[in-house]
Design a protein around this motif. Sequence first.
Motif, PDB file in Angstrom:
ATOM      1  N   GLN A 136       0.820  -1.207   0.000  1.00 15.29           N
ATOM      2  CA  GLN A 136       0.000   0.000   0.000  1.00 15.29           C
ATOM      3  C   GLN A 136       0.860   1.267   0.000  1.00 15.29           C
ATOM      4  O   GLN A 136       0.423   2.327  -0.418  1.00 15.29           O
ATOM      5  CB  GLN A 136      -0.943  -0.020   1.213  1.00 15.29           C
ATOM      6  CG  GLN A 136      -1.761   1.234   1.445  1.00 15.29           C
ATOM      7  CD  GLN A 136      -2.773   1.515   0.342  1.00 15.29           C
ATOM      8  OE1 GLN A 136      -3.033   0.655  -0.512  1.00 15.29           O
ATOM      9  NE2 GLN A 136      -3.366   2.690   0.354  1.00 15.29           N
ATOM     10  N   ASP A 139       3.727   4.215  -3.397  1.00 16.80           N
ATOM     11  CA  ASP A 139       4.019   5.566  -3.888  1.00 16.80           C
ATOM     12  C   ASP A 139       5.041   6.294  -3.018  1.00 16.80           C
ATOM     13  O   ASP A 139       5.512   7.381  -3.400  1.00 16.80           O
ATOM     14  CB  ASP A 139       2.730   6.390  -3.993  1.00 16.80           C
ATOM     15  CG  ASP A 139       1.931   6.403  -2.702  1.00 16.80           C
ATOM     16  OD1 ASP A 139       2.054   5.462  -1.892  1.00 16.80           O
ATOM     17  OD2 ASP A 139       1.163   7.363  -2.488  1.00 16.80           O
ATOM     18  N   ARG A 185      -8.031  -3.419  -3.534  1.00 17.15           N
ATOM     19  CA  ARG A 185      -7.685  -1.983  -3.530  1.00 17.15           C
ATOM     20  C   ARG A 185      -6.178  -1.785  -3.606  1.00 17.15           C
ATOM     21  O   ARG A 185      -5.695  -0.879  -4.296  1.00 17.15           O
ATOM     22  CB  ARG A 185      -8.250  -1.320  -2.269  1.00 17.15           C
ATOM     23  CG  ARG A 185      -9.758  -1.113  -2.325  1.00 17.15           C
ATOM     24  CD  ARG A 185     -10.260  -0.284  -1.163  1.00 17.15           C
ATOM     25  NE  ARG A 185     -11.719  -0.258  -1.167  1.00 17.15           N
ATOM     26  CZ  ARG A 185     -12.476  -0.399  -0.093  1.00 17.15           C
ATOM     27  NH1 ARG A 185     -11.925  -0.588   1.081  1.00 17.15           N
ATOM     28  NH2 ARG A 185     -13.788  -0.346  -0.183  1.00 17.15           N
ATOM     29  N   VAL A 186      -5.436  -2.610  -2.876  1.00 16.48           N
ATOM     30  CA  VAL A 186      -3.978  -2.474  -2.914  1.00 16.48           C
ATOM     31  C   VAL A 186      -3.444  -2.870  -4.288  1.00 16.48           C
ATOM     32  O   VAL A 186      -2.566  -2.197  -4.846  1.00 16.48           O
ATOM     33  CB  VAL A 186      -3.329  -3.318  -1.802  1.00 16.48           C
ATOM     34  CG1 VAL A 186      -1.805  -3.250  -1.909  1.00 16.48           C
ATOM     35  CG2 VAL A 186      -3.776  -2.821  -0.421  1.00 16.48           C
ATOM     36  N   THR A 188      -4.965  -2.593  -7.075  1.00 17.21           N
ATOM     37  CA  THR A 188      -5.292  -1.466  -7.948  1.00 17.21           C
ATOM     38  C   THR A 188      -4.275  -0.346  -7.805  1.00 17.21           C
ATOM     39  O   THR A 188      -3.790   0.211  -8.802  1.00 17.21           O
ATOM     40  CB  THR A 188      -6.699  -0.934  -7.615  1.00 17.21           C
ATOM     41  OG1 THR A 188      -7.660  -1.962  -7.869  1.00 17.21           O
ATOM     42  CG2 THR A 188      -7.045   0.289  -8.451  1.00 17.21           C
ATOM     43  N   LYS A 189      -3.916  -0.029  -6.565  1.00 17.31           N
ATOM     44  CA  LYS A 189      -2.942   1.049  -6.341  1.00 17.31           C
ATOM     45  C   LYS A 189      -1.587   0.691  -6.940  1.00 17.31           C
ATOM     46  O   LYS A 189      -0.926   1.544  -7.544  1.00 17.31           O
ATOM     47  CB  LYS A 189      -2.795   1.343  -4.849  1.00 17.31           C
ATOM     48  CG  LYS A 189      -1.849   2.500  -4.561  1.00 17.31           C
ATOM     49  CD  LYS A 189      -1.849   2.895  -3.096  1.00 17.31           C
ATOM     50  CE  LYS A 189      -0.931   4.092  -2.858  1.00 17.31           C
ATOM     51  NZ  LYS A 189      -0.938   4.532  -1.441  1.00 17.31           N
ATOM     52  N   THR A 193       0.038   2.995  -9.841  1.00 20.32           N
ATOM     53  CA  THR A 193       1.316   3.645  -9.543  1.00 20.32           C
ATOM     54  C   THR A 193       2.404   3.180 -10.494  1.00 20.32           C
ATOM     55  O   THR A 193       3.227   3.982 -10.961  1.00 20.32           O
ATOM     56  CB  THR A 193       1.724   3.360  -8.090  1.00 20.32           C
ATOM     57  OG1 THR A 193       0.684   3.802  -7.202  1.00 20.32           O
ATOM     58  CG2 THR A 193       3.018   4.078  -7.726  1.00 20.32           C
ATOM     59  N   GLU A 225     -10.978   3.738 -11.574  1.00 23.63           N
ATOM     60  CA  GLU A 225      -9.630   4.153 -11.184  1.00 23.63           C
ATOM     61  C   GLU A 225      -8.580   3.564 -12.118  1.00 23.63           C
ATOM     62  O   GLU A 225      -7.635   4.256 -12.540  1.00 23.63           O
ATOM     63  CB  GLU A 225      -9.345   3.738  -9.740  1.00 23.63           C
ATOM     64  CG  GLU A 225      -8.000   4.211  -9.216  1.00 23.63           C
ATOM     65  CD  GLU A 225      -7.763   3.849  -7.755  1.00 23.63           C
ATOM     66  OE1 GLU A 225      -6.644   4.104  -7.272  1.00 23.63           O
ATOM     67  OE2 GLU A 225      -8.690   3.323  -7.109  1.00 23.63           O
TER      68      GLU A 225
END
Length: 299
Positions: A136, A139, A185-186, A188-189, A193, A225
């Motif tokens: 997570q 970034d 969700r992670v 996806t991030k 990124t 997203e």
Amino acid sequence: MAGAEEQIEIPTEVADGGEPLMPKKEKKPHEKGITFRDFDHVKDFEDLVRTIVTLCNGEEQERLREMEDWIIKNEGTWVLPEGFNTFLGSVFHKPDWPSEGRIAMMRLLSYGAEQDDIVYILHMDRKEHAVMNYAQQIDRMPIGEQESLAMLFCNLFETASASQWLLYTSEWEAPGGGLPLSNMRVTTKVAVTALLGDTPTLVNYGSALMANLATKEFFDDVCSELAMAILQFYQGKPPEEQVFRCMKALGKFCAVASRDVPQLVKMIGPEPSKFSGMSPRVDELIEPIMARLATVPMF
């Protein structure tokens, strides 16, 4: 070792009310994703030992010996004890442990992801979430860690069970507060990124991860997203291979979120037709997306 026809299964995750929180059931056999297999796993293990062994207590040094049985002697993840994820947490989360150790660990996990039994490690981490809580923070990582993490997520699409683990939607409380996290969700991030990352290597992994996601069944709440990242990526002049990977993903996201994503494409652009004529296989993907966009009303 389980074969392709005998995939190792992760127990179904459930919400507080007892309802399963799984990705949509696979309707077709697992399609192996784009993976990266350029490894010197012996050197990676030596790098891990060299960078962290003096920081390890006796129990953690035992974990290194067990990892040697797994990675070097090829005895499978079954040699790892139930508490292995605690050791993973130390490598990933102790601020005084070096970045080089985290990179070496992720490369070893990426190497091991070729085998079905990698899911044993993922299953052990379902309570502590050491891997996902670390991911997570992509970034805020040094570039080397970002690249190694993105490669790991790509390689987890090697097998059905590991790729499904990436898509779980059951939530846990984010460390330090904020919105709850889930594996989906992670993931996806990490995909977003990486695709919009600062190095060609990271972008290459990001485009591969987008294409890998397009092979799976999942809920539509992350499609916008993911699509937004692809549209931002398409503002530049990416090479054909990456255009192809992302066009495949964009088509899937348009199909899953059949109202929201096509509207985003029309409002934000660029339209996929920007890449018409780049190659026959890209044109083949563009055609159904443009047909779908033609049916979407504007506000």
